[in-house]
Write a protein that holds these residues in place. Sequence first.
Motif, short mmCIF file in Angstrom:
data_model
loop_
_atom_site.label_atom_id
_atom_site.label_comp_id
_atom_site.label_asym_id
_atom_site.label_seq_id
_atom_site.Cartn_x
_atom_site.Cartn_y
_atom_site.Cartn_z
N LEU A 177 -7.68 -0.86 -7.82
CA LEU A 177 -6.39 -0.32 -7.41
C LEU A 177 -5.35 -0.70 -8.47
CD1 LEU A 177 -6.59 -1.02 -3.59
CD2 LEU A 177 -6.77 1.18 -4.75
N GLN A 199 -4.10 6.91 -7.28
CA GLN A 199 -3.39 6.80 -6.02
C GLN A 199 -2.60 8.07 -5.73
OE1 GLN A 199 -1.19 3.13 -6.51
NE2 GLN A 199 -3.06 2.01 -7.02
N ILE A 225 -2.21 4.50 0.92
CA ILE A 225 -3.21 4.35 -0.13
C ILE A 225 -4.47 3.69 0.44
CG2 ILE A 225 -3.73 3.11 -2.27
CD1 ILE A 225 -0.73 3.53 -3.00
N CYS A 278 -8.39 5.09 0.78
CA CYS A 278 -9.59 4.35 0.38
C CYS A 278 -10.60 4.33 1.52
CB CYS A 278 -9.22 2.92 -0.02
SG CYS A 278 -8.28 2.77 -1.56
N VAL A 299 -12.88 -4.83 -3.59
CA VAL A 299 -11.68 -4.23 -4.17
C VAL A 299 -11.01 -5.23 -5.10
CG1 VAL A 299 -11.20 -2.55 -2.35
CG2 VAL A 299 -10.32 -4.87 -2.13
N GLY A 326 -7.28 -5.58 -7.11
CA GLY A 326 -5.93 -5.06 -7.23
C GLY A 326 -5.15 -5.75 -8.33
N GLY A 359 -1.41 -3.01 -7.14
CA GLY A 359 -2.72 -2.82 -6.53
C GLY A 359 -3.11 -3.97 -5.63
N CYS A 401 -1.68 -3.53 -2.32
CA CYS A 401 -2.53 -2.64 -1.53
C CYS A 401 -3.71 -3.40 -0.94
CB CYS A 401 -3.02 -1.47 -2.39
SG CYS A 401 -1.72 -0.38 -3.01
N TYR A 424 -4.90 -3.89 2.83
CA TYR A 424 -6.29 -3.61 3.22
C TYR A 424 -6.80 -4.73 4.12
CZ TYR A 424 -10.25 -0.49 2.07
OH TYR A 424 -11.24 0.46 2.09
#
Length: 432
Positions: A70, A104, A137, A141, A155, A157, A161, A164, A168
Amino acid sequence: MPVSPDLLTSPWSPATAGLLTRDHHLTVPLDRSGNGDRLPDGRATMTIYAREIALVADRDPTAKPPLVFLQGGPGFEAPRPSPDAGLGWIGAILEHHRLILIDQRGTGASTPIDRPDAGGDAAGTARLLTHLRADEIVEDCEDLRRALGLERWSVLGQSFGGFCVTRYLSAHAQSLEHVYFTGGLPAVDRGIEDVYVLTYEAMRAKSEDFYARHPADRDRMADLTERAARGDLLTPTGKPISPARLRSIGVVLGASGGVDSLHHLLEADPDSMRLRHDLVAALPFQARNPLYPVLLDSCWANGGVTAWAAEGALPADFHADPTLLTGEHVTRTHLAEDPLLAPWLPVAQALAEHEWPRLYDEAALRSAQVPGAAAVYARDVFVPMNCSLATAALMPRLRTWVTSEYEHNGSRASGGAVFTRLRALATGAVIR
């Protein structure tokens, strides 16, 4: 080939030397809030693009577990790797994973929202942009993960990111195998004004360190500031640059090599075209990625109104001493002075007045049993270390690595060493 009713996936291709790649185009809702917002053409959906890459040497490109990257920003698409230019940090990831690079929503090859009239008028465009935050976002995903038939994935980031990734963990921790943060742990329990106070403190320290190393550059900066105040500091096209916009070149100090880059800029003849071009290139907010300045404040808003917080938080000594440099602090001046960004100012004003919902759930973060690791850069001028460590403390299985060896771009600048260390931390390997 169709993979699900909402996903179109291309066959794996060896066209990029040394890599296997395939493209995913996923159709997702524009507005999951129930407000019924639509794109100007009437569509209630948008397309999310992702490129999946693996090493040719892997033979079976799906053999390694998936990891989603991300991108920082907001408003920037994912990188387009090329082995000819060196894979660097991406190569370090591909040793252990196949990598999914997501553009994104609103950026890159995803459905773009990159014009100030994308929603018809400023208010309409601002409404569209409220659907481009970390919460949506993450839902994109999740839609992609399900469409690919994956139970879980990891993931990573970078910067925004990482914000994000924090969302998550708040919303869908059960979908995550490992989480990695590089300069991207947001402030969960502090308002945007507090964050900007800390980033101004960091820029003050960076400024003083820079002038201690290059004392003559303070006089050069003062001279450029005087020229700017007279309207004599110009872009290559002859547009004046104000003192407020000039001082934001301090943003380069937040990256590896920034001290030398800024010194080389300031040593240029103030009347030269070299300085004009290099100065504009060093400014933090460019029309190529307009969503970055327009949405930047919203990234820090864990609820509430942003109200041009960077303007209100400017310390008194910065008012008194214009040689103190600023960084990622967007103001109305940055938009108004740039002819290509000026049409975005009414959109940004509407967003500055918008009441943002909360992004993070502290209880969910405390209960998330997802192993992970975070690089926290001790001298980070974009994401304050203290805020990052406070947020990391909420996550029971997140290990932190605090380092002054790298700046905010350490993941890329290290050539993969940062990810390698984080993976070792997250997976329980012994670090010597």
